[in-house]
Design an enzyme around this catalytic site. Structure first.
Site, PDB file in Angstrom:
ATOM      1  N   GLY A   4       0.831  -1.204   0.000  1.00  0.00           N
ATOM      2  CA  GLY A   4       0.000   0.000   0.000  1.00  0.00           C
ATOM      3  C   GLY A   4       0.856   1.240   0.000  1.00  0.00           C
ATOM      4  N   ASN A   5       0.250   2.374   0.313  1.00  0.00           N
ATOM      5  CA  ASN A   5       1.029   3.615   0.419  1.00  0.00           C
ATOM      6  C   ASN A   5       0.373   4.535   1.443  1.00  0.00           C
ATOM      7  OD1 ASN A   5      -0.879   5.504  -1.041  1.00  0.00           O
ATOM      8  ND2 ASN A   5      -0.541   3.974  -2.632  1.00  0.00           N
TER       9      ASN A   5
END
Ligand code: CTP
Length: 219
Positions: free
Chosen positions: A28-29
């Site tokens: 993810g980020n």
């Protein structure tokens, strides 16, 4: 607030995407979705029907003009946007889509057996670019770019590559701008024009963006 966007439909992507590695892990980020949600609220408060396709965030849309389609992965986001985009007047790509996903998703939790673990990644669909190929004359597309160097030329390249009408450039060189802040400092780049703005709260940044879209489309 003048309902300038009454009768208009906006499709907006926001937040990160999560790309599963196995049943308990993902890539993810740090995107919080704040900029995208601020834009959704702003369009809705001006009368637009907003279709918000949102990756995992802690945010909740407030305005009744916003319909949220929650998604997790880039592929799910693409499927939702593809379905909603043809009927929309304006497309806003504010999501921080993961550029790559694991080639294979393990069906069982990966155990820590070896000293090293290699996960093979494959490119995700570029949602903005894919939709850009199907954009009609009367549709307007806005994207975002987060750059660290050659900001202007990189952003202009994305404008072309993704067939966008406008690109909002966030510079990582500006303190207070970008992912984790409530403020943002943007430059809006169009084919023949560059407009720079001061550091502001994201809700005010959203107003600047929506105002400029209004000017380009309807003034
Ligand atoms: N975007 C998208 N789908 C992707 C990647 C990006 O729709 N798979 C959109 C983002 O929402 C944003 C714009 O494209 O509006 C720019 O994204 P960015 O990741 O900066 O551009 P890339 O073309 O992926 O370039 P880079 O190599 O700099 O990551």
């Amino acid at each position: 607030m003048e309902k300038l966007f009454e009768g208009k439909t906006v499709v907006l992507t926001a937040g990160p995407t999560y790309e599963p590695i196995d049943p308990v892990r993902f890539i993810g980020n740090h995107s919080t979705g704040k900029m995208g949600y601020a834009l959704a609220e702003c369009f809705a408060s001006r009368g637009a029907q907003v279709q918000l396709v949102a990756g995992p965030t802690n945010l909740q849309a407030q305005h009744e003009g916003i319909t949220v389609t929650p998604v997790t992965t880039a592929d799910e986001m693409y499927a939702a946007v593809k379905r909603l985009a043809p009927a929309a007047d304006i497309w806003v790509f504010a999501a921080a889509v993961a550029d790559y996903k694991p080639k294979v998703v393990a069906t069982k939790k990966i155990k820590k057996t070896g000293a090293e673990l290699t996960i093979e990644l494959v490119k995700n669909v570029d949602i903005a670019a894919a939709l850009g190929k199907e954009k009609r004359e009367n549709q307007f597309a806005l994207g975002f770019a987060l750059e660290t160097d050659n900001e202007d030329s990189n952003a202009r390249e994305k404008l072309k590559k993704k067939n966008l009408n406008m690109i909002v450039l966030n510079s990582l060189n500006d303190p207070g701008a970008g992912f984790k802040h409530d403020t943002n400092k943007i430059t809006i780049i169009e084919e023949n024009k560059t407009t720079a703005f001061e550091l502001k709260h994201k809700s005010e940044v959203a107003q600047d963006i929506v105002n400029l879209i209004w000017e380009r489309l309807y003034v």
